[in-house]
Design an enzyme around this catalytic site. Structure first.
Site, PDB file in Angstrom:
ATOM      1  N   SER A 126       0.671 -10.004  -0.709  1.00 48.93           N
ATOM      2  CA  SER A 126       0.516  -8.550  -0.697  1.00 48.93           C
ATOM      3  C   SER A 126       0.694  -7.892   0.663  1.00 48.93           C
ATOM      4  CB  SER A 126      -0.869  -8.169  -1.255  1.00 48.93           C
ATOM      5  OG  SER A 126      -1.894  -8.782  -0.505  1.00 48.93           O
ATOM      6  N   LYS A 139       0.804  -1.222   0.000  1.00 50.90           N
ATOM      7  CA  LYS A 139       0.000   0.000   0.000  1.00 50.90           C
ATOM      8  C   LYS A 139       0.840   1.276   0.000  1.00 50.90           C
ATOM      9  CE  LYS A 139      -4.458  -1.180   0.267  1.00 50.90           C
ATOM     10  NZ  LYS A 139      -5.526  -0.614  -0.604  1.00 50.90           N
TER      11      LYS A 139
END
Length: 420
Positions: A319, A64
């Site tokens: 992720s 992110k």
């Protein structure tokens, strides 16, 4: 498995490769180029080479930071002076807070009341003002939008913005360079920011070399907005159910993300909660990697047989790695159960001495390990002459599990499986 419809004939919103490459120079100031490791175990399962892209080792614990930092780096001096605001249950909050600190921008983050303590503390440690609102992600999102309206702070969206998508696309450039022979790339999907950027970068680079790369998106079955949205031809709001993969629990796709995914992503698959738990356990045991549920869905897709035959060299993006230790404890238990290595039984016993010892002896004779015992005379439906025994047993797999149950039943005990 859902194949995406053919792209529409409207003007493409796919970001240009030059924009993603330019973003890389900016993003690299804060985001490291994360390693890629081979998984022999997953390669045996899939029948092709499997490489793990370790964004769980990224700064702030997830990808992110790439999109958040790039978006905020493009704010004007006047916008920076107004500060930024975001809403998130975890990874986006940490990415925005970290990026704001690096850029000298005041950040306000709205998070739900039930947010995991490690994520809350990390966001505060990066210097953001954290305000708790509501019990779902939607309530902090509404509060952040209102805050932006009343204060002038710039709202930093988690996925539905061109700069965020371009920033996430820098991960795709790394994958192409680290695994130039990759034929399949598996990406988690929530709102769609990560896969939009990664697919854009990879498809551009592959086309320049005259070859193709297959992109598979993975959603948690309890929060899978993309399959119905693609079927309807537009972003569609769904009712989500509780999922351990809270990082990708999004009720409606982003508008830009939807268009890019419809054009570039080859398939969308979904995985169950048990699939995800098993994937986390496999990564922990086989790869010695701590991965959060949302970050493990690509591995879950492989383990559940949803990648198809002959995928070639396959890259799986892990992720994120921000998992609450208490959740990890529960997930490991669920993962063991999903792998048939954890067995919970209820047994009705006559209320006389020696019965508990006898059942334990039978389990031991089957070379299984009792890890928890609950013995009660007060269960609903029990006769005055009965007791209820609940055994939690560690087993080695499906065959061993069946053997333990069979031995107890052969000894005359009514052993019933308990589903958690």
């Amino acid at each position: 498995m859902l194949e995406t419809p053919a792209p529409s004939h409207t003007q493409s919103v796919v970001p240009a490769l030059a924009d993603i490459e330019a973003a890389r120079a900016v993003v690299s100031k804060v985001a490291q180029s994360t390693p890629m490791e081979t998984s022999r175990y997953l390669a045996e399962v899939l029948g092709s080479e499997v490489l793990l892209k370790l964004e769980n080792l990224q700064r702030t614990g997830s990808y992110k930071i790439r999109g958040a930092y790039y978006r905020m780096s493009r704010l004007s001096p006047e916008e920076r002076a107004r500060g930024v605001v975001a809403a998130s249950a975890g990874n986006h909050a940490q990415g925005v807070a970290f990026a704001a600190r690096e850029l000298g921008i005041k950040a306000t983050i709205f998070m739900p009341l039930g947010v995991a303590l490690p994520k809350l503390q990390a966001t505060r440690d990066y210097g953001a003002d954290v305000l708790l609102r509501g019990h779902t992600v939607e309530e902090p999102l509404a509060a952040a939008a209102e805050f932006a309206k009343t204060t002038g702070a710039v709202l930093i969206p988690p996925f539905d913005h061109p700069d965020v998508i371009v920033g996430q696309g820098t991960l795709g450039l790394e994958i192409f360079e680290q695994a130039p022979d990759a034929r399949t790339v598996i990406v988690p999907i929530g709102g769609g920011g990560l896969i939009s950027g990664v697919a854009s970068a990879l498809k551009h680079r592959a086309a320049a070399e005259g070859r193709s790369i297959r992109i598979i998106g993975v959603q948690a079955a309890n929060a899978a907005a993309y399959p119905p949205s693609l079927a309807m031809g537009e972003p569609t709001l769904i009712r989500t159910s509780a999922t351990i993969a809270d990082g990708i629990s999004v009720a409606k796709p982003g508008a830009l993300n939807f268009e890019i995914i419809r054009e570039l992503v080859d398939e969308i698959v979904t995985v169950t909660e048990a699939d995800i738990a098993r994937a986390i356990l496999v990564l922990l045991e086989r790869a010695k990697l701590v991965v959060e549920p949302a970050g493990a869905v690509g591995v879950a897709a492989i383990l559940s047989g949803q990648v198809g035959e002959d995928p070639g060299t396959t890259v799986v993006i892990l992720s994120g790695g921000n998992i609450d230790p208490l959740l990890m404890q529960r997930v490991i238990s669920n993962g063991l159960a999903a792998s048939d290595r954890y067995l919970k039984l209820k047994i009705m016993l006559p209320d006389r001495p020696g019965q508990l010892a006898r059942t334990a002896e039978i389990v031991a004779e089957a070379n299984a390990n009792v890890i928890e015992v609950l013995h009660t005379r007060h269960g609903r439906g029990l006769q005055l002459s009965e007791v209820e025994l609940e055994l939690s047993v560690e087993t080695r797999g499906p065959e061993h599990r069946a053997e333990v149950v069979a031995k107890l039943r052969d000894a005359g005990y009514d052993a019933r499986l308990v589903q958690d």
